[in-house]
Design an enzyme around this catalytic site. Sequence first.
Site, mmCIF file in Angstrom:
data_model
loop_
_atom_site.group_PDB
_atom_site.id
_atom_site.type_symbol
_atom_site.label_atom_id
_atom_site.label_comp_id
_atom_site.label_asym_id
_atom_site.label_seq_id
_atom_site.Cartn_x
_atom_site.Cartn_y
_atom_site.Cartn_z
ATOM 1 N N GLY A 42 0.823 -1.214 0.000
ATOM 2 C CA GLY A 42 0.000 0.000 0.000
ATOM 3 C C GLY A 42 0.849 1.254 0.000
ATOM 4 N N SER A 61 1.553 3.826 -1.775
ATOM 5 C CA SER A 61 1.189 5.180 -2.197
ATOM 6 C C SER A 61 0.319 5.899 -1.177
ATOM 7 C CB SER A 61 0.459 5.140 -3.543
ATOM 8 O OG SER A 61 -0.729 4.361 -3.431
ATOM 9 N N TYR A 65 -0.908 7.551 2.638
ATOM 10 C CA TYR A 65 -0.429 8.695 3.434
ATOM 11 C C TYR A 65 0.760 8.305 4.313
ATOM 12 C CZ TYR A 65 -0.965 12.678 6.727
ATOM 13 O OH TYR A 65 -0.784 13.785 7.512
ATOM 14 N N LEU A 125 -4.695 -7.364 -2.496
ATOM 15 C CA LEU A 125 -4.808 -7.860 -1.130
ATOM 16 C C LEU A 125 -5.553 -9.193 -1.045
ATOM 17 C CD1 LEU A 125 -5.598 -4.674 1.002
ATOM 18 C CD2 LEU A 125 -3.573 -6.117 1.162
ATOM 19 N N THR A 157 1.126 -1.935 5.315
ATOM 20 C CA THR A 157 0.275 -0.774 5.605
ATOM 21 C C THR A 157 -1.029 -0.811 4.822
ATOM 22 O OG1 THR A 157 0.960 0.788 3.857
ATOM 23 C CG2 THR A 157 2.428 0.556 5.771
ATOM 24 N N SER A 174 -4.386 0.408 14.051
ATOM 25 C CA SER A 174 -4.958 1.714 14.382
ATOM 26 C C SER A 174 -5.425 1.721 15.827
ATOM 27 C CB SER A 174 -6.151 2.003 13.457
ATOM 28 O OG SER A 174 -6.905 3.107 13.913
ATOM 29 N N TYR A 213 -15.062 -0.123 9.957
ATOM 30 C CA TYR A 213 -13.609 0.044 9.877
ATOM 31 C C TYR A 213 -12.960 -0.386 11.191
ATOM 32 C CZ TYR A 213 -9.056 2.358 9.601
ATOM 33 O OH TYR A 213 -7.706 2.623 9.620
ATOM 34 N N LYS A 225 -10.215 -3.532 11.432
ATOM 35 C CA LYS A 225 -8.873 -3.416 12.010
ATOM 36 C C LYS A 225 -8.706 -4.345 13.210
ATOM 37 C CE LYS A 225 -6.190 -0.611 10.267
ATOM 38 N NZ LYS A 225 -5.240 -0.972 9.192
#
Length: 319
Positions: A13, A15, A17, A66, A85, A129, A164, A168
């Site tokens: 992943g 690219s 942030y 993935l 990531t 996270s 989400y 996680k």
Amino acid sequence: MMSGGGEVVCVTGASGYVASWLVKGLLHRGYTVKATVRDLRNRRGFAHLKALEGAKDRLHIFQANLTENGSFESIVDGCIAVFHTASPVVLSTTDPQGEVIEPAVKGTLNVLQSCSKAASVRRVIVTSSMVAVNYNRNYQGPDVVVDETWFSDPEYCRGNKRWYWLAKTLAEKAAWEYAQENKLNLVVLHPGFVIGPLLQPTLNTTSQLILNVLTGTQGFGDYQFVDVRDVARAHIQAFENPSAAGRYILVGTSITHSQLQHILHQLYPSLNLPTIGERNPTFQVSKQKAESLGIKFMPLEVSLKDTVESLMQQNFFKL
């Protein structure tokens, strides 16, 4: 585990942030980086990576899926570390299983399975996270300190439709179970609300939320902030530090929305933000384990200013 020297590592992943800053840091330390992206045809999405110092000679970009079994096998082969990531950050969905949960859980297991087949891999660092840490029925108040012994409750996440959060939480659970069964050296990092300058050309979720705060269209109860550059450094430390083990929460500052507004007003007096009443933080966060890794968190004022300046530089926001 020493730095650089041309040794090969993988970032999934790449690219994204956090991952973009991680790639930047790894190249700076002399590593050769195998970076995975979803679509090699989307050159604009990873052009910023190819522009990084050292990228011309030591960055190699691959396409990987993935949810496709074995998609990462040839990529991680020969790597001494894998930084996973890649995971969908989707806060609203009508297909939570297909759009959020399956890619997160199956994707994590897919990467770990590839790592366990590669004799070269010494350690895997998974980016999780804070949402996999503190979302449960435990009492939370301004005097409560959340640390690495906390885990989010999948049923609590599911009952409140926090997909989400659930993804996680389940992905981390699956990762630990797989690592223990297959004797894989695993470290999991739990960043809070990530802010700081953007390297990528698009708005990521947390930067979008900060933009919403700046424009007065969104407010929160409180925040657990961490700078993206600290998160990237923590990933590298989690590999290079031989004693790194287990879970690490990455939160530099916990503040309320009104406190955030006060800092933003000090930095940018012309900002016209709606008034929100004062309240106590929901909880505090332990920094002890992260600091044992060698992380010194950046001052929040610096992170916020750099975030706003970056948003303005990329024409996402004007004062």
